[in-house]
Motif scaffolding. Structure first.
Motif, mmCIF file in Angstrom:
data_model
loop_
_atom_site.group_PDB
_atom_site.id
_atom_site.type_symbol
_atom_site.label_atom_id
_atom_site.label_comp_id
_atom_site.label_asym_id
_atom_site.label_seq_id
_atom_site.Cartn_x
_atom_site.Cartn_y
_atom_site.Cartn_z
ATOM 1 N N LEU A 107 33.564 31.193 43.743
ATOM 2 C CA LEU A 107 34.889 31.268 43.204
ATOM 3 C C LEU A 107 35.732 30.643 44.158
ATOM 4 O O LEU A 107 35.476 30.493 45.491
ATOM 5 N N ALA A 108 36.772 29.998 43.953
ATOM 6 C CA ALA A 108 37.996 29.804 44.729
ATOM 7 C C ALA A 108 38.249 30.781 45.677
ATOM 8 O O ALA A 108 38.497 32.013 45.483
ATOM 9 N N ALA A 109 38.636 30.320 47.021
ATOM 10 C CA ALA A 109 39.037 31.042 48.130
ATOM 11 C C ALA A 109 40.231 31.414 47.982
ATOM 12 O O ALA A 109 41.172 30.630 47.601
ATOM 13 N N CYS A 110 40.621 32.752 48.465
ATOM 14 C CA CYS A 110 42.084 33.238 48.426
ATOM 15 C C CYS A 110 42.762 32.244 49.792
ATOM 16 O O CYS A 110 42.398 32.296 50.747
ATOM 17 N N PRO A 111 43.941 32.028 49.216
ATOM 18 C CA PRO A 111 44.859 31.363 50.503
ATOM 19 C C PRO A 111 45.352 32.434 51.438
ATOM 20 O O PRO A 111 45.427 33.472 51.466
ATOM 21 N N SER A 112 45.706 31.721 52.688
ATOM 22 C CA SER A 112 46.431 32.400 53.918
ATOM 23 C C SER A 112 47.927 32.282 53.431
ATOM 24 O O SER A 112 48.271 30.955 53.581
ATOM 25 N N VAL A 113 48.284 33.433 53.097
ATOM 26 C CA VAL A 113 49.830 33.400 52.636
ATOM 27 C C VAL A 113 50.826 33.783 54.023
ATOM 28 O O VAL A 113 50.525 34.760 54.382
ATOM 29 N N GLU A 150 41.320 35.387 25.771
ATOM 30 C CA GLU A 150 42.340 34.416 26.668
ATOM 31 C C GLU A 150 41.928 33.440 27.711
ATOM 32 O O GLU A 150 42.667 32.647 28.036
ATOM 33 N N ALA A 151 40.711 34.060 28.132
ATOM 34 C CA ALA A 151 39.999 33.467 29.485
ATOM 35 C C ALA A 151 40.124 31.471 29.317
ATOM 36 O O ALA A 151 40.501 30.963 30.349
ATOM 37 N N PRO A 152 39.674 31.252 28.120
ATOM 38 C CA PRO A 152 39.699 29.655 28.083
ATOM 39 C C PRO A 152 41.123 29.277 28.284
ATOM 40 O O PRO A 152 41.285 27.902 28.739
ATOM 41 N N GLU A 185 31.754 32.160 34.919
ATOM 42 C CA GLU A 185 31.411 31.606 33.623
ATOM 43 C C GLU A 185 32.471 31.053 32.750
ATOM 44 O O GLU A 185 32.342 30.140 31.975
ATOM 45 N N GLN A 186 33.684 31.475 33.426
ATOM 46 C CA GLN A 186 34.898 31.122 32.665
ATOM 47 C C GLN A 186 35.378 29.953 33.043
ATOM 48 O O GLN A 186 36.627 29.423 32.615
ATOM 49 N N GLN A 187 34.845 29.511 34.427
ATOM 50 C CA GLN A 187 35.092 28.162 35.087
ATOM 51 C C GLN A 187 36.820 28.441 35.465
ATOM 52 O O GLN A 187 37.486 27.458 35.441
ATOM 53 N N TRP A 188 36.954 29.723 36.027
ATOM 54 C CA TRP A 188 38.182 29.565 36.506
ATOM 55 C C TRP A 188 38.595 29.186 37.884
ATOM 56 O O TRP A 188 37.863 29.599 38.905
#
Length: 252
Positions: A100-106, A154-156, A190-193
């Protein structure tokens, strides 16, 4: 019966109280007379000194034992402190979470009017906790859960939006009231988010965003204010794209 005179009674009492010399000498004298050598009785002061020394030894031993136990406890506590915490920023050991994409440092920012709730949520994948009120747009925040049927439908559209808008638009997912994080990770993969997701398993965002249940999609402008909230399922790609253009002014 004739009672004896006082003088006679005193003489009789004296004879009765008299103890033969060999009895008065006691065991030590008899032993001496027989030639046996007996140990000399200790004086009270010597007994007290020896007892005090023995008590001191016992006290020192007790102190050593207690110090040893305290040292052991300290070692256990230090060892426990080195263990990863279950709260705060999460580096989950869930299979697939690293995909999964890493969460950013805000960066820390003061909340603005009508901002997202001022709470920090842990990352579903890897990365630091995310303070929602510090986020700035343009951004689409989607509240979802892997058990939610409309969320799956709605995921796609969300995945396609990320591909089309690219760097012009940020997306953030909130995995909401989800008891199965491993299934959430599987679903997002699976949804390639291709955008980060945080976890709200305690419904911390419910009151501020008035969440009756997922899905919910919030639109956040460049100042960090929530300018629009769409409640319920996004029914088409066209609907989502149009909301982004109208509410956030982002085109591609």
């Amino acid at each position: 019966m004739t009672l004896p005179s006082p003088r006679t009674a005193l003489r009789r009492a004296a004879r009765t109280a008299a103890v033969p010399r060999w009895k008065a000498l006691g065991a030590d004298s008899r032993a001496a007379a027989s030639g046996a050598v007996q140990p000399r009785a200790e004086q009270p002061r010597a007994v007290l000194q020896r007892t005090a020394r023995g008590g001191a030894h016992v006290w020192v031993l007790a102190v050593v034992v207690v110090m040893g136990l305290l040292a052991a406890c300290g070692s256990e506590q230090n060892g426990a402190g080195n263990q990863p915490s279950s709260g705060g920023s999460q580096s989950r050991s869930i299979a697939g979470a690293d995909k999964l994409a890493a969460c950013p440092s805000v960066p820390s920012r003061p909340p603005v009017a009508n901002a997202l709730p001022d709470i920090s949520l842990p990352c579903l994948g890897h990365g630091p906790d995310v303070r929602l009120s510090a986020l700035r747009g343009p951004m689409v925040v989607n509240v979802w859960a892997q058990w939610c049927g409309p969320c799956r439908k709605e995921a796609p559209y969300l995945a396609e939006l990320k591909k089309k808008a690219g760097g012009k638009l940020q997306l953030l997912g909130i995995d909401y009231a989800d008891p199965r994080p491993e299934l959430a990770v599987k679903f997002a993969t699976e949804q390639q988010w291709d955008y980060p997701h945080v976890v709200d398993d305690e419904k911390a965002t419910q009151q501020a965003l008035k969440i009756a249940g997922p899905p919910l999609t919030a639109f956040v402008d460049q100042e960090g204010a929530v300018v629009y909230v769409h409640r319920g399922e996004l029914t088409s790609q066209q609907q989502l794209d149009q909301l982004v253009r109208e509410k956030l002014g982002v085109t591609w």
